[in-house]
Design a protein around this motif. Sequence first.
Motif, PDB file in Angstrom:
ATOM      1  N   PRO A   1       0.790  -1.226   0.000  1.00 34.41           N
ATOM      2  CA  PRO A   1       0.000   0.000   0.000  1.00 34.41           C
ATOM      3  C   PRO A   1       0.830   1.288   0.000  1.00 34.41           C
ATOM      4  CG  PRO A   1       0.041  -0.941   2.189  1.00 34.41           C
ATOM      5  CD  PRO A   1       0.768  -1.904   1.288  1.00 34.41           C
ATOM      6  N   ARG A   2       2.111   1.211   0.363  1.00 38.13           N
ATOM      7  CA  ARG A   2       2.939   2.421   0.455  1.00 38.13           C
ATOM      8  C   ARG A   2       3.892   2.458  -0.741  1.00 38.13           C
ATOM      9  NH1 ARG A   2       2.470  -0.175   4.622  1.00 38.13           N
ATOM     10  NH2 ARG A   2       1.908   0.306   6.728  1.00 38.13           N
ATOM     11  N   LEU A   3       3.515   3.253  -1.743  1.00 37.62           N
ATOM     12  CA  LEU A   3       4.249   3.292  -3.005  1.00 37.62           C
ATOM     13  C   LEU A   3       4.681   4.715  -3.334  1.00 37.62           C
ATOM     14  CD1 LEU A   3       1.763   0.971  -4.864  1.00 37.62           C
ATOM     15  CD2 LEU A   3       4.055   0.339  -4.080  1.00 37.62           C
ATOM     16  N   SER A   4       5.874   4.823  -3.912  1.00 44.69           N
ATOM     17  CA  SER A   4       6.392   6.133  -4.314  1.00 44.69           C
ATOM     18  C   SER A   4       7.104   5.981  -5.656  1.00 44.69           C
ATOM     19  CB  SER A   4       7.345   6.673  -3.238  1.00 44.69           C
ATOM     20  OG  SER A   4       8.409   5.760  -3.031  1.00 44.69           O
ATOM     21  N   ALA A   5       7.589   7.097  -6.178  1.00 45.11           N
ATOM     22  CA  ALA A   5       8.342   7.067  -7.433  1.00 45.11           C
ATOM     23  C   ALA A   5       9.696   6.418  -7.165  1.00 45.11           C
ATOM     24  CB  ALA A   5       8.511   8.483  -7.959  1.00 45.11           C
ATOM     25  N   PRO A   6      10.250   5.769  -8.168  1.00 47.63           N
ATOM     26  CA  PRO A   6       9.771   5.705  -9.541  1.00 47.63           C
ATOM     27  C   PRO A   6       8.818   4.533  -9.770  1.00 47.63           C
ATOM     28  CG  PRO A   6      11.936   4.689  -9.434  1.00 47.63           C
ATOM     29  CD  PRO A   6      11.613   5.191  -8.039  1.00 47.63           C
ATOM     30  N   ALA A   7       8.041   4.683 -10.828  1.00 47.04           N
ATOM     31  CA  ALA A   7       7.218   3.597 -11.359  1.00 47.04           C
ATOM     32  C   ALA A   7       7.996   3.005 -12.532  1.00 47.04           C
ATOM     33  CB  ALA A   7       5.872   4.154 -11.816  1.00 47.04           C
TER      34      ALA A   7
ATOM     35  N   GLY B   1      -3.152 -10.536 -12.164  1.00 45.25           N
ATOM     36  CA  GLY B   1      -2.309 -11.236 -11.200  1.00 45.25           C
ATOM     37  C   GLY B   1      -0.898 -11.452 -11.734  1.00 45.25           C
ATOM     38  N   TYR B   2      -0.794 -11.836 -13.000  1.00 42.16           N
ATOM     39  CA  TYR B   2       0.530 -12.009 -13.617  1.00 42.16           C
ATOM     40  C   TYR B   2       1.284 -10.678 -13.629  1.00 42.16           C
ATOM     41  CZ  TYR B   2      -0.608 -16.687 -15.546  1.00 42.16           C
ATOM     42  OH  TYR B   2      -0.921 -18.005 -15.731  1.00 42.16           O
ATOM     43  N   LEU B   3       0.566  -9.608 -13.908  1.00 44.18           N
ATOM     44  CA  LEU B   3       1.200  -8.292 -13.917  1.00 44.18           C
ATOM     45  C   LEU B   3       1.736  -7.943 -12.530  1.00 44.18           C
ATOM     46  CD1 LEU B   3       1.905  -5.781 -15.559  1.00 44.18           C
ATOM     47  CD2 LEU B   3      -0.430  -4.960 -15.184  1.00 44.18           C
ATOM     48  N   LEU B   4       0.972  -8.238 -11.493  1.00 40.91           N
ATOM     49  CA  LEU B   4       1.448  -7.992 -10.122  1.00 40.91           C
ATOM     50  C   LEU B   4       2.707  -8.804  -9.820  1.00 40.91           C
ATOM     51  CD1 LEU B   4      -1.773  -7.819  -7.928  1.00 40.91           C
ATOM     52  CD2 LEU B   4       0.006  -6.081  -8.099  1.00 40.91           C
ATOM     53  N   LEU B   5       2.703 -10.073 -10.223  1.00 34.17           N
ATOM     54  CA  LEU B   5       3.888 -10.913 -10.007  1.00 34.17           C
ATOM     55  C   LEU B   5       5.093 -10.349 -10.748  1.00 34.17           C
ATOM     56  CD1 LEU B   5       2.369 -14.486 -10.263  1.00 34.17           C
ATOM     57  CD2 LEU B   5       3.450 -13.472  -8.252  1.00 34.17           C
ATOM     58  N   ALA B   6       4.883  -9.946 -11.990  1.00 34.36           N
ATOM     59  CA  ALA B   6       5.978  -9.403 -12.795  1.00 34.36           C
ATOM     60  C   ALA B   6       6.493  -8.096 -12.191  1.00 34.36           C
ATOM     61  CB  ALA B   6       5.512  -9.198 -14.234  1.00 34.36           C
ATOM     62  N   LEU B   7       5.585  -7.251 -11.703  1.00 35.65           N
ATOM     63  CA  LEU B   7       6.003  -6.009 -11.050  1.00 35.65           C
ATOM     64  C   LEU B   7       6.896  -6.302  -9.842  1.00 35.65           C
ATOM     65  CD1 LEU B   7       2.638  -4.082 -11.218  1.00 35.65           C
ATOM     66  CD2 LEU B   7       4.827  -3.191 -12.067  1.00 35.65           C
ATOM     67  N   ASN B   8       6.477  -7.235  -9.007  1.00 36.73           N
ATOM     68  CA  ASN B   8       7.281  -7.582  -7.830  1.00 36.73           C
ATOM     69  C   ASN B   8       8.647  -8.102  -8.245  1.00 36.73           C
ATOM     70  OD1 ASN B   8       5.071  -6.886  -6.269  1.00 36.73           O
ATOM     71  ND2 ASN B   8       5.109  -8.749  -5.068  1.00 36.73           N
ATOM     72  N   GLU B   9       8.669  -8.969  -9.254  1.00 35.17           N
ATOM     73  CA  GLU B   9       9.930  -9.558  -9.707  1.00 35.17           C
ATOM     74  C   GLU B   9      10.855  -8.490 -10.300  1.00 35.17           C
ATOM     75  OE1 GLU B   9      12.621 -12.673 -10.030  1.00 35.17           O
ATOM     76  OE2 GLU B   9      10.787 -12.452  -8.869  1.00 35.17           O
ATOM     77  N   ALA B  10      10.271  -7.437 -10.877  1.00 32.53           N
ATOM     78  CA  ALA B  10      11.059  -6.349 -11.459  1.00 32.53           C
ATOM     79  C   ALA B  10      11.486  -5.318 -10.415  1.00 32.53           C
ATOM     80  CB  ALA B  10      10.260  -5.670 -12.574  1.00 32.53           C
ATOM     81  N   GLY B  11      11.109  -5.545  -9.151  1.00 31.31           N
ATOM     82  CA  GLY B  11      11.538  -4.650  -8.085  1.00 31.31           C
ATOM     83  C   GLY B  11      10.534  -3.559  -7.724  1.00 31.31           C
ATOM     84  N   TYR B  12       9.311  -3.682  -8.215  1.00 31.64           N
ATOM     85  CA  TYR B  12       8.274  -2.699  -7.910  1.00 31.64           C
ATOM     86  C   TYR B  12       7.218  -3.323  -7.007  1.00 31.64           C
ATOM     87  CZ  TYR B  12      10.416  -0.120 -11.684  1.00 31.64           C
ATOM     88  OH  TYR B  12      11.328   0.536 -12.463  1.00 31.64           O
ATOM     89  N   GLY B  13       6.380  -2.473  -6.466  1.00 27.23           N
ATOM     90  CA  GLY B  13       5.272  -2.944  -5.663  1.00 27.23           C
ATOM     91  C   GLY B  13       3.965  -2.595  -6.338  1.00 27.23           C
ATOM     92  N   GLY B  14       2.929  -3.263  -5.900  1.00 28.34           N
ATOM     93  CA  GLY B  14       1.609  -2.989  -6.452  1.00 28.34           C
ATOM     94  C   GLY B  14       0.519  -3.310  -5.452  1.00 28.34           C
ATOM     95  N   MET B  15      -0.597  -2.669  -5.642  1.00 29.49           N
ATOM     96  CA  MET B  15      -1.775  -2.914  -4.819  1.00 29.49           C
ATOM     97  C   MET B  15      -2.978  -2.927  -5.748  1.00 29.49           C
ATOM     98  SD  MET B  15      -3.051  -3.382  -1.836  1.00 29.49           S
ATOM     99  CE  MET B  15      -3.045  -2.619  -0.251  1.00 29.49           C
ATOM    100  N   TRP B  16      -3.694  -4.042  -5.750  1.00 30.67           N
ATOM    101  CA  TRP B  16      -4.885  -4.189  -6.593  1.00 30.67           C
ATOM    102  C   TRP B  16      -6.070  -3.704  -5.784  1.00 30.67           C
ATOM    103  CZ3 TRP B  16      -5.895  -9.402  -9.510  1.00 30.67           C
ATOM    104  CH2 TRP B  16      -7.073  -9.320 -10.253  1.00 30.67           C
ATOM    105  N   ARG B  17      -6.768  -2.711  -6.314  1.00 25.96           N
ATOM    106  CA  ARG B  17      -7.923  -2.153  -5.618  1.00 25.96           C
ATOM    107  C   ARG B  17      -9.140  -2.226  -6.538  1.00 25.96           C
ATOM    108  NH1 ARG B  17      -6.300   0.651  -1.062  1.00 25.96           N
ATOM    109  NH2 ARG B  17      -4.105   1.203  -0.976  1.00 25.96           N
ATOM    110  N   THR B  18     -10.289  -2.489  -5.920  1.00 30.90           N
ATOM    111  CA  THR B  18     -11.545  -2.451  -6.669  1.00 30.90           C
ATOM    112  C   THR B  18     -12.494  -1.546  -5.896  1.00 30.90           C
ATOM    113  OG1 THR B  18     -12.236  -4.521  -5.634  1.00 30.90           O
ATOM    114  CG2 THR B  18     -11.324  -4.662  -7.867  1.00 30.90           C
ATOM    115  N   GLY B  19     -13.449  -2.105  -5.226  1.00 31.55           N
ATOM    116  CA  GLY B  19     -14.401  -1.305  -4.466  1.00 31.55           C
ATOM    117  C   GLY B  19     -15.424  -0.657  -5.375  1.00 31.55           C
ATOM    118  N   ALA B  20     -16.215   0.213  -4.794  1.00 31.19           N
ATOM    119  CA  ALA B  20     -17.339   0.831  -5.501  1.00 31.19           C
ATOM    120  C   ALA B  20     -16.899   1.583  -6.756  1.00 31.19           C
ATOM    121  CB  ALA B  20     -18.086   1.769  -4.562  1.00 31.19           C
TER     122      ALA B  20
END
Length: 183
Positions: free
Chosen positions: A15-21, A113-132
């Motif tokens: 949940p705590r993300l900053s630059a760079p993307a 989900g694959y994109l999230l895994l790839a982001l983590n493997e590339a050294g980035y973080g991610g948070m999948w959000r949906t909601g209203a």
Amino acid sequence: MTDVIEAILQRSSEPRLSAPAPSADELARLFECAFRAPDHALLRPWRYLIIEGEGLHALGELYARTGDSEEARDKLRKMPLRAPMVIVGITSPKPHPKVPQIEQSMSTAVGMGYLLLALNEAGYGGMWRTGALAYDSQVKSGLGLAEHESIAGFLYVGSVSSEKPAVPRPIMSELVSSWPAKP
């Protein structure tokens, strides 16, 4: 363990993300991973929007239109600023006699989900959000979705700015059983 299994076991929502993307070149490779999702009949029932920079403020204004008070609108305006990039996963189903829309939605979700895994493997973080917001007609229209399309989720993407506590992992015996049941 293989690298793939280790990557899956180490994945976490951040949940705590900053630059760079990720850069454009990195994104191209990461999306190649998303595009490997199971896809019955090769329909490619998904598309993605990348939102960053001033686009994040525009997304915040779009979110704010859904608020019912000034306090809610202020909170909604700030939501996209939680990360330097938001990737919107969109299910864009195609008519097909053997592939129901639910399978196409699941294909989009697997790609996310694959994109999230790839982001983590590339050294980035991610948070999948949906909601209203993912189901709101104003948001969908504002993002340019066609009537038949839906939002699978918003991936907030960036560099992990601080570690969060480890999440307890489920116990296999509580969630997995054999069928028919063995005596």
